[in-house]
Every structure is written in structure tokens, then in C-alpha cells.
Scaffold this motif. Sequence first.
Motif, PDB file in Angstrom:
ATOM      1  N   ARG A 171       0.824  -1.205   0.000  1.00  0.00           N
ATOM      2  CA  ARG A 171       0.000   0.000   0.000  1.00  0.00           C
ATOM      3  C   ARG A 171       0.863   1.262   0.000  1.00  0.00           C
ATOM      4  NH1 ARG A 171      -5.272  -0.947   0.934  1.00  0.00           N
ATOM      5  NH2 ARG A 171      -5.349   0.985  -0.239  1.00  0.00           N
ATOM      6  N   GLY A 172       2.024   1.180   0.641  1.00  0.00           N
ATOM      7  CA  GLY A 172       2.975   2.286   0.596  1.00  0.00           C
ATOM      8  C   GLY A 172       4.182   1.848  -0.240  1.00  0.00           C
ATOM      9  N   ALA A 197       5.657 -11.661  17.433  1.00  0.00           N
ATOM     10  CA  ALA A 197       5.344 -11.354  16.034  1.00  0.00           C
ATOM     11  C   ALA A 197       4.089 -10.504  15.902  1.00  0.00           C
ATOM     12  CB  ALA A 197       5.190 -12.634  15.234  1.00  0.00           C
ATOM     13  N   ARG A 225      -3.437  -9.359  15.064  1.00  0.00           N
ATOM     14  CA  ARG A 225      -4.598  -8.477  14.947  1.00  0.00           C
ATOM     15  C   ARG A 225      -5.774  -9.075  15.688  1.00  0.00           C
ATOM     16  NH1 ARG A 225      -4.857  -4.196  11.679  1.00  0.00           N
ATOM     17  NH2 ARG A 225      -2.893  -3.740  10.627  1.00  0.00           N
ATOM     18  N   SER A 254      -9.942  -3.376  13.314  1.00  0.00           N
ATOM     19  CA  SER A 254      -8.950  -4.444  13.401  1.00  0.00           C
ATOM     20  C   SER A 254      -7.793  -3.876  14.224  1.00  0.00           C
ATOM     21  CB  SER A 254      -8.487  -4.836  11.998  1.00  0.00           C
ATOM     22  OG  SER A 254      -7.374  -5.698  12.084  1.00  0.00           O
ATOM     23  N   ASN A 307       4.385  -6.024  16.546  1.00  0.00           N
ATOM     24  CA  ASN A 307       5.471  -6.983  16.767  1.00  0.00           C
ATOM     25  C   ASN A 307       6.665  -6.236  17.378  1.00  0.00           C
ATOM     26  OD1 ASN A 307       7.418  -6.119  14.676  1.00  0.00           O
ATOM     27  ND2 ASN A 307       5.857  -6.775  13.219  1.00  0.00           N
ATOM     28  N   ASP A 327      -5.914   4.609   5.019  1.00  0.00           N
ATOM     29  CA  ASP A 327      -5.196   3.803   4.039  1.00  0.00           C
ATOM     30  C   ASP A 327      -3.743   3.652   4.506  1.00  0.00           C
ATOM     31  OD1 ASP A 327      -3.583   3.099   1.838  1.00  0.00           O
ATOM     32  OD2 ASP A 327      -5.016   3.954   0.426  1.00  0.00           O
ATOM     33  N   PRO A 328      -3.240   2.416   4.654  1.00  0.00           N
ATOM     34  CA  PRO A 328      -1.884   2.249   5.195  1.00  0.00           C
ATOM     35  C   PRO A 328      -0.793   2.948   4.380  1.00  0.00           C
ATOM     36  CG  PRO A 328      -2.901   0.102   4.724  1.00  0.00           C
ATOM     37  CD  PRO A 328      -3.908   1.155   4.360  1.00  0.00           C
ATOM     38  N   GLY A 329      -1.053   3.210   3.099  1.00  0.00           N
ATOM     39  CA  GLY A 329      -0.054   3.919   2.301  1.00  0.00           C
ATOM     40  C   GLY A 329      -0.078   5.420   2.520  1.00  0.00           C
ATOM     41  N   GLU A 339       1.921   5.753  11.237  1.00  0.00           N
ATOM     42  CA  GLU A 339       1.847   4.533  10.437  1.00  0.00           C
ATOM     43  C   GLU A 339       1.349   3.348  11.243  1.00  0.00           C
ATOM     44  OE1 GLU A 339       5.762   3.950   8.836  1.00  0.00           O
ATOM     45  OE2 GLU A 339       5.319   5.125   7.052  1.00  0.00           O
ATOM     46  N   LEU A 340       1.607   3.365  12.533  1.00  0.00           N
ATOM     47  CA  LEU A 340       1.270   2.210  13.363  1.00  0.00           C
ATOM     48  C   LEU A 340       0.205   2.571  14.384  1.00  0.00           C
ATOM     49  CD1 LEU A 340       4.844   0.847  14.154  1.00  0.00           C
ATOM     50  CD2 LEU A 340       3.244  -0.006  12.451  1.00  0.00           C
TER      51      LEU A 340
END
Lengths: 399, 348
Positions: A111-112, B150, B153, B169, B174, B312-314, B319-320
Amino acid sequence: MKPIPFFVAASLLALASPALADTIRVEPGADAQSRLQSALIDAKPGDIVEIGAGRFDLTDGLSLDVDRVTVRGAGPSATILSFKGQKGAGEGLLVTADDVVLRGFAVEDSRGDGIKSKGANRIVYHDLRVEWTGGPKASNGAYGVYPVESSDILIDKVTVKGASDAGIYVGQSKNIIVRNSLAMFNVAGIEIENCYGADVYQNVATHNAGGILVFDLPNLPQKGGHSVRIFSNRSERNDTPNFAPKGNIVAGVPNGTGVIIMANRDVHVFNNILGENGSTNIFIVGYRNSFTDTGYNPLPANVVIGGNMHGRAGYAPGPQFEGGAEMLAAMGSVPPIVWDGTGSNIRVTDKVPTLSLGLTDPKARATSANPAVVDLSQGAEPAMLAPIVLPQSMEAAIR
Amino acid sequence: MMRAFAALAAWGLLVSASPPIPVDDALITGDTLPARLGEFHLLAGPYGQKPNAGVTPYRLNTPLFSDYAEKFRYFYVPPGKKIGWRDDGVLDFPVGSVLVKSFGYPIDMRAPTKGLRILETRLLIHRTSGWIALPYVWNADGSEATLRRAGMRINVSWIHLDGKPRAISYAIPNVNQCKGCHDDGAGGISLIGPKAHNLNRDGQLEAALRAGRIDHLPADIPRLPVWDDPASASVALRARAYLEVNCAHCHNPKGPANTSGLWLNWEQGPGPNLGIYKRPTAAGRGSGNDEFAIDPGHPERSIMLYRMQSLDPGIAMPELGRASVHQEGVALLSQWIAAMPVQPANQP
């Protein structure tokens, strides 16, 4: 101490090494995310994480933070890490350790970014594929392979398709080789940005908006990019319309540009095959945006262009190329080499016309340009740049 | 959140009948990665909601947004040792210290004490080799939490503050992702939250001094604004506090996002590195077709707010640990950017 005969030492080494390095195998199947990420966490320095052939459907980014680990797949068409269902993380695979070797697998549809490595010295990217399988789209991730803030980088036999910024992007790093790689259907094929010392050779950049870029930007921890050699590449038929999201520097790359040099010094471009690039084959420019970074030099300097073979160029300048349409109308085509006129010590010995826009400030609009075909072949032959030499261990890793 | 906390503490007092097993200092400073959280004896009771003796709850002026999770924080300092005071940065927790953070969701956020389900407890342990991060995931009945290096979710649902159902979710990080934020810039793990200015509330630093757990306190202790308390500071300072806590662990001159040139730490002066008229570096489609991270006067075209409002993760920032938009945080930063003076010379 008595010297140990060579063959004894060699056999001792042969006995010793298997005990030191473990191979952790991961096969496709249920719970791939957890099993693969666990392997990358449990690996000890020197270990090999071997990823089996097949498709791995991943839900989150993967990461590796252990030095001297090799991540090896069964080949870039056999071992496929698919991030189509990715729910989190800014990249497919993130590496933050030294002396890592990545080889023999593919990253698809992250996605990125595809694969990012940061502060990862002596990293080797070999025999990899990063691809957005839906073709060039603005919704694709930015960079295919993305090493940043690292020393000693080898990118060899890597294919990137569909990146909405640069396919192969090296940023704010030192001592870099990019070779034998293929970049297609990206906005920029290969980009070296804010880097010190890079050799880019024997690559193919085609069907991108821009083929090979050497850029420098302000307000970053490492700037003043220099000492880059672009040679023996093919940058041809870069005919994909620029699909980068606005705001990014590459959104300004004119459709159909072979090589762009912006605000770097000591850049040598030689023995490349350039052609079928609608805007121009080689574009040398200063940084056009306003900036407040007093330590930043926006101008190109000591740029040497020679021995390149030029095919057709400048027959369809992109809308990003200010004044391109007017030049096309006036001259029939834009010359294969265009310089904005800023900076110093620009030397061109290619046997094709070079057009200077005659600007004194890179921020000036094209309406104030004073375009003229110029001869930049005079003056003393500049000194060659030294080839990039990487630690032997890195070359050995892919033999 | 405060009420939930008080209720838990009261409950903890009621059930402390039998003499508890002390915290296992040898395990903390050893070199193993214990499979079960219970082995440390840091927490007791269902979902570990009762801290053991010496395990002290604390709160922050401005906490990290974690998908609206309720969070319970504790620190532990081994007997005979003290936290070293630091004016800047995080306090100096000695070897043998543990920072404990549990994450959970109530059934209904309008009644946070009811039906709280703790999902995970994260430990940061200071060993002689440095800090390590260990995520433990609770089983369904809250009797034990097991190590899950690890990550994983978990589907979580609750009734939100607006009375509407929410489902996400939820991502347990990790260990690499733990370090992704807790990055000391030199290959190791560091603390983020327990800085003097963020801990300075409710007399908890003074209480730590009285309990002999901190070596000294200066006369004048800095205080970070409370991001959602207008009485604590101006919009601008509360916005900066929000950035300091939610962004600056990566976005600082030495952090994981240093190469972006966007540095949002509390100490950063105004200018492009704070995002003001700063063009994106490697944002890709995270730019949202906008020119600047912060476009003064224009929150609607500031990349920072575009990324905070994306899932959107992109694109999404941080980011986390963010599967929902922090509407209240977005509102604060919008207010801040809207009030910034426009500088025409910097317009595109």
C-alpha cells in the motif's frame, strides 16, 4: 604461533560456518504473516531466512532488525509476497539492520513503499521484483525499493514496475551502486536524491515518465548531492504520462524525459543510449521552488555529458515542461539536451544540439527565457570521477 | 478514563488479602524472554488490573492516541534504586526498571468502567544490555497473557462516545514495530512517554520523590499542556503537545522519520522543518495532491491533516496503531493551522 597451513585453515572454516549460520525455512500457507514475521524476528546474525516458492498473502508490513541476515526466496517469479490485503505499515518490507542481503523474491501491491531500508549499511538488493500489478496508477505506493540514510548500497538485478514516485529510489545515502536493473511504468525509473557518490550503470529505464533522475532537495538532514555517474544505461521510450500525486517533486517531471539532473554537482552522464523520449533526452536544471534553507545550493555544477547515443527526442514535450509547446512550434522539436542556463561548469560533448533556456534564476518562468542552441564543448577536459567501490563482502554475497 | 482508573484502584485494595509474591527482579534483569506475563509478578488479578507492591500507576498530561483504547500505565523501579531526574528527554530509569502499559476497550465508552476488556500488556524492560520491548496478549478470561513477539490483529468493537457502534482491526505490534517508535537513534530501544514535562501532573512526581523512587526534583518542573484541556494552554501550545506525543517519536532530527525533514518535537522552532510551507520529501500519494505539510490558514490543504484523516496504510499517519481517525486531535490541529498567519511570499 606456528602458521596453520592454508588447506587446514580452510577446512576448519568449512566445518565452523554451518554451525554458526542457521537456515530458517518459511513456506506459504495459513498464518503466513505471523510465521514469516516470527522468522525475521527469531533470526540470529548470520542466519538465512529462506522463503519457499508460492504466494504469501500478507496483512501487515514485514520488518527485519537483525544484522547479517540473508532473506532469500526461490526467485522473483516464484516467491511472491503479496500485500494486496495489507491493513497497516508504510511499506511491504522494512529493514533497519546492517549487512542484510535480500534476494530472490517479489513484493507485490504494497500500500505504501515496496521495500524500505533505513540506516541499513552494506545492504544488498539482488534478483528482486517489486510490482504494482494493476499497472501505473496514482494509488500505487511511492517507491519500489527505497534505501535511505545508509552507507554502501548495492542494487543489482532488480525490477520495479508501477511506482507512483520512483521505482528505484536511493535517498540521503553514501557510496551506492545501482546496476543491471529494470525500471518501467513508474513516474521516475531510477532516482538518486541527496546522495554522495553513486554509480548507476547497465540499467534499463523505459515506459516511465522520467528515466533516470539525480536530484537534490532542501531542508533535509543530508543535502548537497554530488559525485554521481550515470553510464551505459538505456533510458528509452519513457512514454507513460506522469501519474505522481501533486506536491511531490517528481510530479514536475516532464512526460518523456531520459535523464534529469537537478541541483547536484559533479554528475557525469556518459555512454548511455537515450531516445524516443518525447520531452528531451537530458535535462539539466536548478531547483525551481522557493526555499528558506540557507545551507542549500539550488544550482547544478560540474555536469559532464559525453559519449551518449541519442535517438529521437523532443517530439512531444509534456505539459510539465514549461515552454515546451512553444519550442516545438518554433523549432519542430525540442533538442535532445536542454539546460535551464543556471549553475556553473556544464560541459556537453555529445554530437547533438543543446538548448539553453538562458535563465539566470531557476525560479524564473519560461516566459523570461532566452532560448538558444549553445556549444558547451569548450574548455579543459574535466577529471574523471572515481568509480564506486563497495566492500568485498557485498559483491561476494551475490556471486 | 480517570473514573475507570479510580474504580480499578479501589477494587485492587479490596482483594489484597494474602501476602503477594514480590516482583521477580532476577527475571527482569535476566536474559530470557518469559512466555507468560504472570512470571514477572508485576500485575495480579484478572487481566492484570491489580499492580503488585512497588508497581506504581502513572498518567501523562498528553497521551499517545491509540485507537481510543483505554490505557493503564505503571512503572517499577527495583528496590534500592532511583530514577534519575532529567530536565530534557525521558527520565533516567535504572537497570531493572519496567514500564508497563495495558490496552483495553470497555463495552460502552460512555460508561468506561463497565465491561472493560484488556487486550494486551506491553513491557519495556531495562536490562544491562539495554531496553527490550515485549508484547503480551491476554487470553479470553483474563487469567494469563502470553508473549507474542510477532504481533497479531484482534477484531474489537465498542459503543463509541457518540453512542454509535465502532469496530476496528486492532493491531498488537510486533517487537520490531515496538522499536519502530521506541527508537533511540543508535540501534537500540528508548522510552518515549515518561518525560518530566509529561509526567508533571497530579503530584505524581512529588509522590515518587516521597517514596524514594526518584533522586531529586528541581524547584521549577516544566509541564506539557494537556492537549484536550483548554485551561492548560493555548490552542497552539496544545497542538504542539499533541505533535510532541503523537508524532515526534519518529518525526525528530534523530528519529525513524528524520529523513523526511519534518520534525515535530516540542523543541523544534517554527519554519519548514516544523512543516510550515514544507514540501513533501517521500510522501508519495500521502501528499494528497497538496503542496505543504502545513499550509498556514488552510487546514483543508495541509498534508499533515490529510494523512491524519486517512485510514489507508499507504497514506495514514501515524503509520502504526491507528485504525481509526482521531477526530478530536484533527479538530485541534485544524484550529491551530487555520489561525496561522499566511505568508504570501511562500505561496506556490
